[in-house]
Design an enzyme around this catalytic site. Structure first.
Site, PDB file in Angstrom:
ATOM      1  N   ALA A  39       0.815  -1.218   0.000  1.00 51.03           N
ATOM      2  CA  ALA A  39       0.000   0.000   0.000  1.00 51.03           C
ATOM      3  C   ALA A  39       0.846   1.263   0.000  1.00 51.03           C
ATOM      4  O   ALA A  39       0.344   2.348  -0.261  1.00 51.03           O
ATOM      5  CB  ALA A  39      -0.951   0.008   1.199  1.00 51.03           C
ATOM      6  N   LYS A  40       2.132   1.131   0.334  1.00 55.18           N
ATOM      7  CA  LYS A  40       3.102   2.234   0.290  1.00 55.18           C
ATOM      8  C   LYS A  40       2.577   3.485   0.979  1.00 55.18           C
ATOM      9  O   LYS A  40       2.689   4.601   0.473  1.00 55.18           O
ATOM     10  CB  LYS A  40       3.500   2.547  -1.162  1.00 55.18           C
ATOM     11  CG  LYS A  40       4.177   1.367  -1.868  1.00 55.18           C
ATOM     12  CD  LYS A  40       4.610   1.730  -3.275  1.00 55.18           C
ATOM     13  CE  LYS A  40       5.296   0.576  -3.968  1.00 55.18           C
ATOM     14  NZ  LYS A  40       4.386  -0.536  -4.305  1.00 55.18           N
ATOM     15  N   ARG A  41       2.035   3.313   2.163  1.00 52.57           N
ATOM     16  CA  ARG A  41       1.498   4.444   2.908  1.00 52.57           C
ATOM     17  C   ARG A  41       2.637   5.255   3.527  1.00 52.57           C
ATOM     18  O   ARG A  41       3.677   4.721   3.911  1.00 52.57           O
ATOM     19  CB  ARG A  41       0.544   3.965   3.999  1.00 52.57           C
ATOM     20  CG  ARG A  41      -0.697   3.237   3.489  1.00 52.57           C
ATOM     21  CD  ARG A  41      -1.520   4.115   2.558  1.00 52.57           C
ATOM     22  NE  ARG A  41      -2.872   3.606   2.375  1.00 52.57           N
ATOM     23  CZ  ARG A  41      -3.342   3.085   1.260  1.00 52.57           C
ATOM     24  NH1 ARG A  41      -2.554   2.972   0.204  1.00 52.57           N
ATOM     25  NH2 ARG A  41      -4.587   2.664   1.177  1.00 52.57           N
TER      26      ARG A  41
END
Length: 280
Positions: free
Chosen positions: A97-99
């Site tokens: 999700a590369k938050r």
């Protein structure tokens, strides 16, 4: 109660099931290749088939959240079900999700994916540190509490990444090396493997100028359709190859929807990776 730390669970899973992470990337063209409709029904069929075929065979799945989110709440519901079924089959789940954000917003992202009673709870989460490594602290703390892990973007395979990751700080060290140093500090003293890893592209060539020995896992996208092969891993990662979690998406998924073909492809990649690592 928290789970056993992610690093320990990951190490055991790769020993037992082979060193392979399979992406679950239901983009429109792949759904079409499988003869599926580009809608929630196609999304659900695709995801269920991947998990049924490989859930008891591979160590790790990496669903790409964006391909589910594009269908709104119904797509997220499919993602929740996919995560639950993958973990029930014994595979670990790394949510891609590369938050990345600051303060309470980063804490909320962490709660969504790393709190044990969340519908999207995953064994690990990909995160972006480019608001400063310290901005990830809420995720680090909740991951430790839950027995989960993080994979921090460090040396990504996309060509645009270099303008940030290779930027040199006033101390002479570039941003990527700084991120690796932070992760090494997080993992200090952990056995057999720390829970805080880096994303390092398998297509980047010789990385011997970087200290990849962070006592944590190195998630390595790029094998298969992006051009890297299992045999390339020792040349990229050197001695740190023993901690690499190679990710293959299209190289396996293109063999669907045939369950046997999916398993055969995954087994072949796992064996080739195991042989490459053993040769070091």
């Amino acid at each position: 109660m928290s789970l056993e730390p992610f690093g320990a669970r990951l190490s055991r899973a790769m020993d037992d099931r082979g060193p392979l992470c399979v992406g679950i990337d239901p983009h429109a063209s792949l759904l079409a290749d499988w003869g599926l409709s580009d809608d929630v029904a196609g999304l659900e069929r695709f995801s269920r088939t991947v998990v049924e075929a490989l859930g008891e065979h591979v160590a790790v799945f990496k669903p790409q959240s964006a391909f589910f989110e594009r269908f709104g709440s119904r797509g997220v519901a499919v993602l929740e079900k996919t995560v639950a079924e993958a973990r029930a089959a014994g595979a670990l789940v790394v949510m891609d999700a590369k938050r990345g954000d600051i303060g309470s917003t980063m804490a909320a992202y962490a709660e969504a994916f790393l709190r044990k009673d969340s519908p999207l709870f995953s064994d690990a989460l990909t995160v972006s540190p480019y608001l400063g490594y310290g901005s990830l602290r809420p995720a680090v703390e909740l991951a430790r509490e839950s027995g989960a892990g993080l994979f921090v973007l460090a040396l990504t395979s996309n060509p645009e990444g270099g303008e940030v990751q290779h930027a040199v700080r006033t101390d002479g060290r570039d941003v990527a090396a700084t991120m690796l140093a932070h992760l090494a500090a997080e993992n200090a003293g952990e056995e057999p493997l720390g829970s805080f890893g880096a994303v390092v592209g398998a297509t980047l060539g010789d990385l011997s100028s970087y200290d990849l020995d962070i006592n944590g896992p190195l998630l390595a996208p790029g094998i298969g359709a992006q051009g890297a092969a299992p045999a390339d891993l020792p040349g990229v990662f050197g001695a740190a190859v023993r901690n690499v979690v190679p990710n293959v998406s299209r190289g396996v998924l293109r063999h669907g929807p045939d369950v046997r073909a999916l398993r055969t492809a995954a087994d072949r990649f796992a064996e080739e990776i195991r042989a490459a690592v053993a040769a070091v």
